[in-house]
Design a protein around this motif. Structure first.
Motif, PDB file in Angstrom:
ATOM      1  N   ALA A  59      40.653  83.381  73.968  1.00 38.79           N
ATOM      2  CA  ALA A  59      39.578  82.467  74.359  1.00 38.79           C
ATOM      3  C   ALA A  59      38.267  83.241  74.264  1.00 38.79           C
ATOM      4  O   ALA A  59      38.263  84.476  74.385  1.00 38.79           O
ATOM      5  CB  ALA A  59      39.808  81.997  75.801  1.00 38.79           C
ATOM      6  N   THR A  60      37.167  82.532  74.050  1.00 39.14           N
ATOM      7  CA  THR A  60      35.889  83.253  73.878  1.00 39.14           C
ATOM      8  C   THR A  60      35.530  84.046  75.140  1.00 39.14           C
ATOM      9  O   THR A  60      34.864  85.067  75.058  1.00 39.14           O
ATOM     10  CB  THR A  60      34.735  82.274  73.548  1.00 39.14           C
ATOM     11  N   ASP A  61      36.012  83.568  76.312  1.00 41.35           N
ATOM     12  CA  ASP A  61      35.691  84.278  77.553  1.00 41.35           C
ATOM     13  C   ASP A  61      36.877  85.120  78.070  1.00 41.35           C
ATOM     14  O   ASP A  61      36.909  85.483  79.247  1.00 41.35           O
ATOM     15  CB  ASP A  61      35.229  83.297  78.642  1.00 41.35           C
TER      16      ASP A  61
ATOM     17  N   LYS B 202      45.047  82.922  69.709  1.00 47.45           N
ATOM     18  CA  LYS B 202      43.750  83.615  69.564  1.00 47.45           C
ATOM     19  C   LYS B 202      43.138  83.779  70.951  1.00 47.45           C
ATOM     20  O   LYS B 202      43.413  82.971  71.846  1.00 47.45           O
ATOM     21  CB  LYS B 202      42.798  82.860  68.633  1.00 47.45           C
TER      22      LYS B 202
ATOM     23  N   THR C 286      42.991  79.067  76.103  1.00 39.75           N
ATOM     24  CA  THR C 286      42.247  78.219  75.160  1.00 39.75           C
ATOM     25  C   THR C 286      42.499  76.729  75.389  1.00 39.75           C
ATOM     26  O   THR C 286      41.590  75.919  75.235  1.00 39.75           O
ATOM     27  CB  THR C 286      42.636  78.555  73.704  1.00 39.75           C
TER      28      THR C 286
END
Ligand code: DC
Length: 219
Positions: free
Chosen positions: A178-180, A176, A117
């Motif tokens: 990462a979105t990818d 958290k 992130t």
């Protein structure tokens, strides 16, 4: 190639990161050791863990070699590291060191909480390793026992839940995916199966990136 491995305490990310680094012959940085070492310095100097100026000084003074893992690995240091790691100034002081490590020629494997992130948002592959709190507590209790430390399961589980909450709720670089990131749940996987599954994820990702590059090279 930069491989970013993130995940909560005792998810198996450290062991996995080491194995992947060996496999791809890349240098490996366990970034948790940086926060543990900064916390250790504060404790050794008799300072409070929320002494921001001293914590930043400790973080800036760290060298990436010769961590005394025996002194840093215990339960108490994990908890202290989590407190120090919640200080935004300490995190800022450690960003450059980690990014420099990641940008070594040939790449690197880094594991932590915010690699995908914050530290290496452009990593080639991002894996978020997770497992149920109960499984993680069992693993951590076994690990503590093997080192001769007290390992009451209920207490270890309580510690893990508490640490998850602190690491996930802090304002700067919370834990958290990462979105990818690719999610790897190791609840039902042993070390070997985790490694095999991670290799499959890395190779699939590399193939996908190659295909994208080839496609974009076609006029
Ligand atoms: O991975 P570990 O258990 O050695 O990490 C100890 C603590 O350090 C963890 O509870 C949160 C913090 N940490 C962090 O905030 N960011 C990282 N990249 C690595 C660790």
């Amino acid at each position: 190639m930069i491989v970013a491995i993130d995940g909560p305490a005792a998810s198996g990310k450290g062991t996995l990161a080491r194995r992947l680094a060996e496999h791809y012959r890349l240098p490996h940085l366990d970034t948790g050791l940086l926060y543990r070492a900064a916390a250790r310095t504060l404790i050794d100097e008799g300072r409070r863990l929320d002494d921001v100026a001293a914590a930043v000084k400790a973080a800036r003074g760290l060298a990436l070699i010769d961590f005394d893992e025996v002194a840093l690995r215990g339960r108490e240091m994990g908890e202290a590291a989590s407190v120090v790691a919640a200080l935004p100034e300490v995190r800022a002081a450690l960003v450059e060191t980690q990014q420099r490590f990641a940008k070594r020629p040939g790449g690197a494997v880094l594991d932590g909480r915010d690699i995908g992130t914050v530290i290496c948002p452009d990593a080639t592959v991002k894996i978020f390793v997770t497992a149920s709190p109960e499984t993680r507590a069992q693993r951590r209790a076994l690990e503590l026992r093997s080192r001769g430390e007290p390992s009451n399961y209920a207490k270890v589980l309580g510690d893990i839940l508490h640490r998850d909450r602190r690491d996930s709720s802090r304002s700067t670089a919370p834990l958290k995916p990462a979105t990818d990131a690719l999610i790897l749940d190791t609840t039902d996987l042993d070390v070997e199966a985790t490694f095999r599954e991670a290799l499959r994820l890395v190779e699939t990702q590399l193939d996908a990136k190659d295909a994208t590059q080839l496609r974009s090279a076609v006029p």
